[in-house]
Design an enzyme around this catalytic site. Structure first.
Site, PDB file in Angstrom:
ATOM      1  N   SER A  43       0.939   4.165  -3.301  1.00 15.80           N
ATOM      2  CA  SER A  43       0.068   4.899  -3.775  1.00 15.80           C
ATOM      3  C   SER A  43      -1.223   4.702  -3.468  1.00 15.80           C
ATOM      4  CB  SER A  43       0.115   4.833  -5.606  1.00 15.80           C
ATOM      5  OG  SER A  43       1.708   5.192  -5.826  1.00 15.80           O
ATOM      6  N   GLU A  53       5.334  11.152  -0.807  1.00 14.64           N
ATOM      7  CA  GLU A  53       4.435  11.960  -0.569  1.00 14.64           C
ATOM      8  C   GLU A  53       3.277  11.997  -1.707  1.00 14.64           C
ATOM      9  OE1 GLU A  53       3.559  14.968   1.895  1.00 14.64           O
ATOM     10  OE2 GLU A  53       5.022  14.299   3.408  1.00 14.64           O
ATOM     11  N   ARG A 101      34.748  27.950 -14.905  1.00 17.99           N
ATOM     12  CA  ARG A 101      35.649  27.005 -15.803  1.00 17.99           C
ATOM     13  C   ARG A 101      35.871  27.388 -17.213  1.00 17.99           C
ATOM     14  NH1 ARG A 101      38.249  22.069 -16.207  1.00 17.99           N
ATOM     15  NH2 ARG A 101      37.486  20.916 -17.706  1.00 17.99           N
ATOM     16  N   ALA A 160       1.023  -1.206  -0.078  1.00 14.78           N
ATOM     17  CA  ALA A 160       0.050  -0.004  -0.001  1.00 14.78           C
ATOM     18  C   ALA A 160       0.798   1.189  -0.041  1.00 14.78           C
ATOM     19  CB  ALA A 160      -0.784  -0.051   1.147  1.00 14.78           C
ATOM     20  N   SER A 196     -10.094   3.414   2.050  1.00 23.00           N
ATOM     21  CA  SER A 196      -9.601   4.508   3.009  1.00 23.00           C
ATOM     22  C   SER A 196     -10.460   5.090   4.150  1.00 23.00           C
ATOM     23  CB  SER A 196      -8.886   5.448   2.246  1.00 23.00           C
ATOM     24  OG  SER A 196      -9.864   5.878   1.302  1.00 23.00           O
ATOM     25  N   GLN A 239      25.700  17.932 -15.776  1.00 28.01           N
ATOM     26  CA  GLN A 239      25.973  18.061 -17.254  1.00 28.01           C
ATOM     27  C   GLN A 239      26.894  19.530 -17.314  1.00 28.01           C
ATOM     28  OE1 GLN A 239      25.155  15.992 -19.425  1.00 28.01           O
ATOM     29  NE2 GLN A 239      26.239  16.655 -21.211  1.00 28.01           N
ATOM     30  N   TRP A 246       9.017   2.023   4.684  1.00 28.42           N
ATOM     31  CA  TRP A 246       9.631   3.190   4.197  1.00 28.42           C
ATOM     32  C   TRP A 246       9.361   4.274   5.124  1.00 28.42           C
ATOM     33  CZ3 TRP A 246       6.347   1.573  -0.049  1.00 28.42           C
ATOM     34  CH2 TRP A 246       7.110   0.701  -0.807  1.00 28.42           C
TER      35      TRP A 246
HETATM   36  C1  LIG Z   1      12.962   7.794   1.332  1.00 24.55           C
HETATM   37  C2  LIG Z   1      11.589   7.312   1.398  1.00 24.55           C
HETATM   38  C3  LIG Z   1      10.936   8.083   2.592  1.00 24.55           C
HETATM   39  C4  LIG Z   1       9.377   7.613   2.940  1.00 24.55           C
HETATM   40  N1  LIG Z   1       9.035   8.323   4.108  1.00 24.55           N
HETATM   41  C5  LIG Z   1       7.741   7.797   4.230  1.00 24.55           C
HETATM   42  C6  LIG Z   1       7.053   8.120   5.526  1.00 24.55           C
HETATM   43  O1  LIG Z   1       7.491   8.580   6.299  1.00 24.55           O
HETATM   44  N2  LIG Z   1       5.815   7.700   5.792  1.00 24.55           N
HETATM   45  C7  LIG Z   1       5.117   6.882   4.773  1.00 24.55           C
HETATM   46  O2  LIG Z   1       3.985   6.504   5.016  1.00 24.55           O
HETATM   47  N3  LIG Z   1       5.426   6.783   3.457  1.00 24.55           N
HETATM   48  C8  LIG Z   1       6.833   7.110   3.418  1.00 24.55           C
HETATM   49  N4  LIG Z   1       7.495   6.718   2.010  1.00 24.55           N
HETATM   50  C9  LIG Z   1       6.628   5.947   1.203  1.00 24.55           C
HETATM   51  C10 LIG Z   1       6.171   6.455  -0.036  1.00 24.55           C
HETATM   52  O3  LIG Z   1       5.566   7.516   0.104  1.00 24.55           O
HETATM   53  C11 LIG Z   1       5.904   5.688  -1.293  1.00 24.55           C
HETATM   54  O4  LIG Z   1       6.966   5.001  -1.639  1.00 24.55           O
HETATM   55  C12 LIG Z   1       5.033   6.156  -2.370  1.00 24.55           C
HETATM   56  O5  LIG Z   1       3.928   6.530  -1.905  1.00 24.55           O
HETATM   57  C13 LIG Z   1       4.905   5.508  -3.512  1.00 24.55           C
HETATM   58  O6  LIG Z   1       4.351   4.226  -3.201  1.00 24.55           O
HETATM   59  P1  LIG Z   1       5.132   2.869  -3.779  1.00 24.55           P
HETATM   60  O7  LIG Z   1       6.644   2.921  -3.474  1.00 24.55           O
HETATM   61  O8  LIG Z   1       4.410   1.820  -3.074  1.00 24.55           O
HETATM   62  O9  LIG Z   1       4.888   2.855  -5.314  1.00 24.55           O
HETATM   63  P2  LIG Z   1       3.772   2.317  -6.125  1.00 24.55           P
HETATM   64  O10 LIG Z   1       2.187   2.755  -5.520  1.00 24.55           O
HETATM   65  O11 LIG Z   1       3.947   0.513  -6.103  1.00 24.55           O
HETATM   66  O12 LIG Z   1       3.985   2.839  -7.810  1.00 24.55           O
HETATM   67  C14 LIG Z   1       5.078   2.447  -8.602  1.00 24.55           C
HETATM   68  C15 LIG Z   1       5.014   3.181  -9.922  1.00 24.55           C
HETATM   69  O13 LIG Z   1       3.380   2.998 -10.390  1.00 24.55           O
HETATM   70  C16 LIG Z   1       2.683   4.102 -10.420  1.00 24.55           C
HETATM   71  N5  LIG Z   1       1.380   4.322 -10.284  1.00 24.55           N
HETATM   72  C17 LIG Z   1       0.714   3.555  -9.188  1.00 24.55           C
HETATM   73  N6  LIG Z   1      -0.530   3.839  -9.182  1.00 24.55           N
HETATM   74  C18 LIG Z   1      -0.632   4.523 -10.332  1.00 24.55           C
HETATM   75  C19 LIG Z   1      -1.958   4.923 -10.947  1.00 24.55           C
HETATM   76  N7  LIG Z   1      -3.287   4.770 -10.554  1.00 24.55           N
HETATM   77  N8  LIG Z   1      -1.823   5.535 -12.096  1.00 24.55           N
HETATM   78  C20 LIG Z   1      -0.666   5.878 -12.653  1.00 24.55           C
HETATM   79  N9  LIG Z   1       0.661   5.479 -12.014  1.00 24.55           N
HETATM   80  C21 LIG Z   1       0.518   4.620 -10.822  1.00 24.55           C
HETATM   81  C22 LIG Z   1       3.519   5.136  -9.544  1.00 24.55           C
HETATM   82  O14 LIG Z   1       3.346   6.441  -9.812  1.00 24.55           O
HETATM   83  C23 LIG Z   1       4.943   4.671  -9.481  1.00 24.55           C
HETATM   84  O15 LIG Z   1       5.478   5.305 -10.708  1.00 24.55           O
HETATM   85  C24 LIG Z   1       8.842   6.875   1.881  1.00 24.55           C
HETATM   86  C25 LIG Z   1       9.338   6.580   0.756  1.00 24.55           C
HETATM   87  C26 LIG Z   1      10.624   6.699   0.427  1.00 24.55           C
HETATM   88  C27 LIG Z   1      11.279   6.135  -0.555  1.00 24.55           C
END
Ligand SMILES: Cc1cc2nc3c(=O)[nH]c(=O)nc-3n(C[C@H](O)[C@H](O)[C@H](O)COP(=O)(O)OP(=O)(O)OC[C@H]3O[C@@H](n4cnc5c(N)ncnc54)[C@H](O)[C@@H]3O)c2cc1C
Length: 431
Positions: free
Chosen positions: A162, A411, A315, A160, A210, A384, A188
């Site tokens: 996005s 976010e 440079r 969970a 949600s 670059q 994360w």
């Molecule tokens: C350094 C770091 C710090 C973080 N800190 C926090 C925190 O403090 N608290 C917290 O709760 N979370 C935190 N996160 C989590 C972060 O919010 C999530 O990684 C982010 O919301 C994306 O979710 P996911 O990684 O599961 O990607 P996914 O949801 O799996 O997405 C993968 C790809 O698919 C795309 N995608 C997904 N659904 C759709 C759609 N409907 N339409 C088009 N494209 C789509 C996305 O844009 C992305 O390119 C952190 C993440 C990182 C890396």
């Protein structure tokens, strides 16, 4: 008045004259001029970023550790702490918070996130807690300069990200004990497992998606069954701690539910009846924080732009400064343009958020999307402009590029921001 109506009779020369001759002291409804207070705070944070944060940036990026001594320095001067954040937030124009973030992250994003990461949990408590909960928990998020504490906001899970509706962590109320029992895994989490206060988003009714979510305060020192999983090794923002956390029959008292049980029960009843839901726990926090996150990205972009500008004036190749080539000079011109454009979006959304103007067209998402993309693009261009030096760890621009990329992801990813904007402008359900 219709399009075919004649314009009201006016004397154009008199109107123009009156407009030009606006007397001194007449209050203007629109201004982008910062107040003395705003400039003072901006310059104060800039000084800290230049003197303390930036010189330490390379070391903490390499160490991949939370820079406790730097957070402590920030706490000593009031930059990290409840009073400081309250002061930044209290600016009625909403601009002080983005100003502070831009300057701090200009110094370094990894260290900046270690200092500002706590604010996401604070925003959740402030937005969803009762007055009593705000008074109790927000000071605990920061501790004191002598006994420093951090806070974490835990919404994301392995399945969970996005799709926040997919949160599996459950919260069940044990009426006999008067306690909530939380079970699940969070992914994360910035400051996860090293914080005193964790705000955890959990589902109290899975069927409601949600709308069945609630936010709980889980204090590490009290809550049995709460533990840190693996710390994540990252591409950028490496001075900021990111980890998974586990909740295994984690019991917390009844009143650690933000907003209280009565309010939750009433909201869930309304949702089950099919009436419009109230605020969704995680989304409410993200909405309010997006412009501030955009300001962080701006700070990184500006750092890269300024560095590349200076470098290009020093440079020499082919017997002239590299900036004397249009391709370099125009790139720098576009960097400046894009950064300023992104800042205007950030300031607009911050002002709207603070003054209660509705985000009719997802202006918060717009600001974060634009600033994130500008940061990624500008830092890549800076590499670059520095050529081979830009690609090495001897120069900071490659770190800034690594740091910038997260602003397309957390976010709400760039795609999710576009989804939010597209839905807002169309009123349609776009998948
Ligand atoms: C350094 C770091 C710090 C973080 N800190 C926090 C925190 O403090 N608290 C917290 O709760 N979370 C935190 N996160 C989590 C972060 O919010 C999530 O990684 C982010 O919301 C994306 O979710 P996911 O990684 O599961 O990607 P996914 O949801 O799996 O997405 C993968 C790809 O698919 C795309 N995608 C997904 N659904 C759709 C759609 N409907 N339409 C088009 N494209 C789509 C996305 O844009 C992305 O390119 C952190 C993440 C990182 C890396």
């Amino acid at each position: 008045m219709s399009a075919t109506d004649a314009a009201p009779a006016i004397d154009p020369s008199a109107t123009a004259l009156a407009a030009v001759a606006q007397p001194d002291g007449v209050e203007c409804a629109f201004s982008l001029e910062l107040s003395q207070d705003q400039r003072d705070i901006r310059d104060w944070v800039h000084g800290f970023a230049a003197d303390v944060v930036r010189p330490a940036a390379h070391e903490w990026d390499e160490r991949e550790e939370t820079p406790w001594p730097i957070i402590q320095e920030a706490a000593k001067i009031g930059l990290y702490g409840f009073e400081g954040l309250a002061q930044f937030f209290s600016d009625p124009t909403g601009l002080t918070l983005p100003l502070v973030n831009e300057e701090l992250f200009w110094g370094d994003a990894g260290i900046g996130m270690s200092i500002m990461g706590t604010a996401l949990a604070v925003a959740a408590i402030f937005g969803q807690g009762s007055g009593e909960q705000i008074g109790e928990w927000i000071p605990r998020c920061f501790g004191t300069p002598e006994d420093l504490k951090l806070a974490a906001f835990c919404a994301s899970e392995p399945n969970a990200g996005s799709d926040v509706a997919g949160v599996r962590t459950s919260a069940k109320f044990d009426a006999a004990a008067g306690e909530w029992v939380l079970n699940g895994q969070k992914a994360w989490a910035t400051n996860g497992g090293i914080s005193d206060v964790h705000v955890v988003i959990a589902s109290v009714d899975r069927e409601l998606g949600s709308k069945g979510h609630a936010a709980f305060v889980v204090p590490m020192s009290e809550a049995k069954g709460f533990s840190q999983g693996s710390k994540v090794s990252k591409h950028g923002l490496r001075a900021s701690h990111t980890a998974e956390v586990f909740l295994d029959d984690c019991r917390i008292p009844l009143d650690y539910l933000l907003g209280g049980k009565q309010k939750l029960d009433e909201r869930l009843a309304r949702v089950r009846e099919g009436s419009k839901a109230g605020t969704q726990a995680a989304m409410a926090t993200f909405e309010s924080s997006r412009p501030t996150v955009g300001a962080q990205a701006l700070g990184i972009a500006r750092a890269a732009y300024e560095y590349a500008l200076e470098y290009s004036k020093e440079r020499e190749q082919f017997g002239r400064k590299i900036i004397e080539n249009q391709s370099i000079a125009f790139t720098l011109a576009r960097m400046k343009l894009e950064i300023d454009a992104a800042r205007l979006l950030v300031w607009r959304a911050s002002w709207m958020g603070r003054t209660g103007v509705r985000f009719e067209n997802a202006e918060g998402s717009m600001s974060k999307l634009k600033a994130g993309e500008v940061a990624v693009w500008a830092t890549e261009r800076a590499i670059q402009i520095l050529g081979g030096n830009g690609y090495t760890r001897e120069f900071p621009v490659e770190r800034w590029h690594r740091d910038a990329k997260i602003y397309d992801i957390f976010e709400g990813t760039a795609e999710i921001q576009q989804l939010v904007i597209a839905r807002a402008i169309s009123g349609m359900h776009i998948a």
